[in-house]
Design a protein around this motif. Sequence first.
Motif, PDB file in Angstrom:
ATOM      1  N   PRO A 243      -3.148 -18.878  -7.381  1.00  0.00           N
ATOM      2  CA  PRO A 243      -3.758 -17.710  -6.739  1.00  0.00           C
ATOM      3  C   PRO A 243      -4.134 -16.623  -7.745  1.00  0.00           C
ATOM      4  CG  PRO A 243      -1.385 -17.531  -6.594  1.00  0.00           C
ATOM      5  CD  PRO A 243      -1.675 -18.802  -7.366  1.00  0.00           C
ATOM      6  N   ALA A 244      -5.237 -15.947  -7.467  1.00  0.00           N
ATOM      7  CA  ALA A 244      -5.568 -14.717  -8.181  1.00  0.00           C
ATOM      8  C   ALA A 244      -4.822 -13.591  -7.496  1.00  0.00           C
ATOM      9  CB  ALA A 244      -7.074 -14.463  -8.158  1.00  0.00           C
ATOM     10  N   THR A 245      -3.930 -12.929  -8.212  1.00  0.00           N
ATOM     11  CA  THR A 245      -3.117 -11.870  -7.625  1.00  0.00           C
ATOM     12  C   THR A 245      -3.440 -10.538  -8.294  1.00  0.00           C
ATOM     13  OG1 THR A 245      -1.316 -12.388  -9.157  1.00  0.00           O
ATOM     14  CG2 THR A 245      -1.245 -13.423  -6.991  1.00  0.00           C
ATOM     15  N   PRO A 246      -3.214  -9.436  -7.594  1.00  0.00           N
ATOM     16  CA  PRO A 246      -3.535  -8.121  -8.171  1.00  0.00           C
ATOM     17  C   PRO A 246      -2.579  -7.750  -9.293  1.00  0.00           C
ATOM     18  CG  PRO A 246      -2.408  -7.879  -6.077  1.00  0.00           C
ATOM     19  CD  PRO A 246      -2.694  -9.339  -6.215  1.00  0.00           C
ATOM     20  N   VAL A 247      -3.056  -6.880 -10.173  1.00  0.00           N
ATOM     21  CA  VAL A 247      -2.163  -6.327 -11.188  1.00  0.00           C
ATOM     22  C   VAL A 247      -1.176  -5.401 -10.486  1.00  0.00           C
ATOM     23  CG1 VAL A 247      -3.876  -6.500 -13.020  1.00  0.00           C
ATOM     24  CG2 VAL A 247      -3.776  -4.434 -11.616  1.00  0.00           C
ATOM     25  N   ALA A 259      -2.437  -2.738   1.338  1.00  0.00           N
ATOM     26  CA  ALA A 259      -2.011  -3.505   2.516  1.00  0.00           C
ATOM     27  C   ALA A 259      -2.521  -4.939   2.440  1.00  0.00           C
ATOM     28  CB  ALA A 259      -2.516  -2.824   3.787  1.00  0.00           C
ATOM     29  N   LEU A 260      -3.760  -5.119   1.965  1.00  0.00           N
ATOM     30  CA  LEU A 260      -4.301  -6.470   1.799  1.00  0.00           C
ATOM     31  C   LEU A 260      -3.512  -7.234   0.739  1.00  0.00           C
ATOM     32  CD1 LEU A 260      -8.168  -5.880   1.937  1.00  0.00           C
ATOM     33  CD2 LEU A 260      -6.756  -7.018   3.647  1.00  0.00           C
ATOM     34  N   PHE A 261      -3.148  -6.542  -0.340  1.00  0.00           N
ATOM     35  CA  PHE A 261      -2.364  -7.183  -1.390  1.00  0.00           C
ATOM     36  C   PHE A 261      -1.006  -7.646  -0.853  1.00  0.00           C
ATOM     37  CE2 PHE A 261      -4.527  -4.678  -5.078  1.00  0.00           C
ATOM     38  CZ  PHE A 261      -5.672  -5.443  -4.891  1.00  0.00           C
ATOM     39  N   GLU A 262      -0.408  -6.820  -0.012  1.00  0.00           N
ATOM     40  CA  GLU A 262       0.888  -7.180   0.562  1.00  0.00           C
ATOM     41  C   GLU A 262       0.751  -8.390   1.490  1.00  0.00           C
ATOM     42  OE1 GLU A 262       2.171  -3.596   2.404  1.00  0.00           O
ATOM     43  OE2 GLU A 262       2.605  -2.582   0.491  1.00  0.00           O
ATOM     44  N   GLN A 263      -0.369  -8.457   2.225  1.00  0.00           N
ATOM     45  CA  GLN A 263      -0.619  -9.624   3.069  1.00  0.00           C
ATOM     46  C   GLN A 263      -0.790 -10.879   2.224  1.00  0.00           C
ATOM     47  OE1 GLN A 263      -3.942  -7.817   5.512  1.00  0.00           O
ATOM     48  NE2 GLN A 263      -2.901  -8.945   7.120  1.00  0.00           N
ATOM     49  N   LEU A 264      -1.472 -10.730   1.096  1.00  0.00           N
ATOM     50  CA  LEU A 264      -1.652 -11.861   0.199  1.00  0.00           C
ATOM     51  C   LEU A 264      -0.305 -12.349  -0.325  1.00  0.00           C
ATOM     52  CD1 LEU A 264      -3.397 -13.741  -1.573  1.00  0.00           C
ATOM     53  CD2 LEU A 264      -3.523 -11.896  -3.256  1.00  0.00           C
ATOM     54  N   ARG A 265       0.557 -11.420  -0.728  1.00  0.00           N
ATOM     55  CA  ARG A 265       1.874 -11.794  -1.221  1.00  0.00           C
ATOM     56  C   ARG A 265       2.680 -12.498  -0.139  1.00  0.00           C
ATOM     57  NH1 ARG A 265       3.440 -12.851  -5.865  1.00  0.00           N
ATOM     58  NH2 ARG A 265       2.400 -10.985  -6.632  1.00  0.00           N
ATOM     59  N   ALA A 266       2.613 -11.982   1.085  1.00  0.00           N
ATOM     60  CA  ALA A 266       3.335 -12.617   2.194  1.00  0.00           C
ATOM     61  C   ALA A 266       2.803 -14.023   2.458  1.00  0.00           C
ATOM     62  CB  ALA A 266       3.223 -11.748   3.446  1.00  0.00           C
ATOM     63  N   SER A 267       1.477 -14.199   2.320  1.00  0.00           N
ATOM     64  CA  SER A 267       0.887 -15.523   2.518  1.00  0.00           C
ATOM     65  C   SER A 267       1.410 -16.511   1.486  1.00  0.00           C
ATOM     66  CB  SER A 267      -0.642 -15.442   2.419  1.00  0.00           C
ATOM     67  OG  SER A 267      -1.182 -14.664   3.462  1.00  0.00           O
ATOM     68  N   LEU A 268       1.531 -16.074   0.242  1.00  0.00           N
ATOM     69  CA  LEU A 268       2.052 -16.943  -0.806  1.00  0.00           C
ATOM     70  C   LEU A 268       3.503 -17.329  -0.540  1.00  0.00           C
ATOM     71  CD1 LEU A 268       0.568 -15.390  -4.077  1.00  0.00           C
ATOM     72  CD2 LEU A 268       0.267 -17.732  -3.279  1.00  0.00           C
TER      73      LEU A 268
END
Length: 315
Positions: A243-247, A259-268
Amino acid sequence: MAEHTAEQAGTTDSDRAPTDLRVRLDEEVTLRVRHRPGAADPAFLLVHGLASNARLWDEVAARLCAAGHAVYAVDLRGHGETEAPEDDTYGTAAAAADVLAAGVQLGLTRAIVGGHSWGADVALTLATEHPSFVAGLALVEGGYTDATVFYGTWERFVSMMSMAGPALEGVTLEDMRGYLRAMHPDWSDSAIEASLSSLRTGADGSLSPRLSPRQRTAILRSVWSCPPSRLYAGITQPVTLLPATPVPDNGRIAPDVLALFEQLRASLVRATEGLPHATVHEYQGADHDLHAQHPDRVATHLLELAESVGRSEVM
């Protein structure tokens, strides 16, 4: 009876130059498959994302081939140099069936299937429905986010997907080339040209999407109606997620983006919990097209997956 022919293409070293195979599925569809030879097991079967094409895998494929592996990168129907029949055969399940049919014709067994973005959903579907065909899965920037959870509503999902690329009205090929170079200064010229192949160029130099709105919507509907997490229970193969994750947050990221970043982390987290043999390699601050931006690193992680598959199959 289905058949396939080959023609030379590409500009890499002669012993590793891709060969374009034409794999006929039926009277309307002949898939273009970019192939590089290799004797090492397992072979790699690579699937692009929505509105992309097989050439985006070229630099990764060259590195896999240099390590001795055969590589096959598929243009799905309506993409790249594969025909776009005007029917309803578009969506994740149809794409997985096409990839399987092509793989069988090409004599592949126990391949590592790598999918980028929507192609990761295709790879998951193939592994679930035909587990004996898939030795391992590489999910590159896809296969771990459920659209229903991430976007909330169908309307927001479609809206966000329509914003994924630039508007094409009045844009020429040279305009788009300049745009891509400005947006992706660390991409090679080869990756830029591969990305341009995702669009149709008119005689006057104008650009247009290869997929019709109806075909694109059918694919998006399949993504919406079949979240990848529903497939995890049927996956027994080793899986690598890229995955491409935020800095890390520097205090300047807008709350809605956070909030989108947190959703991405939860998805992972959900994906690693749902996939019993999963390894995650995060690409912080990377583009969505990891395979275009970081071909060396992506190839390294795919080769590590191949090594793990080889160890598990001799035990």
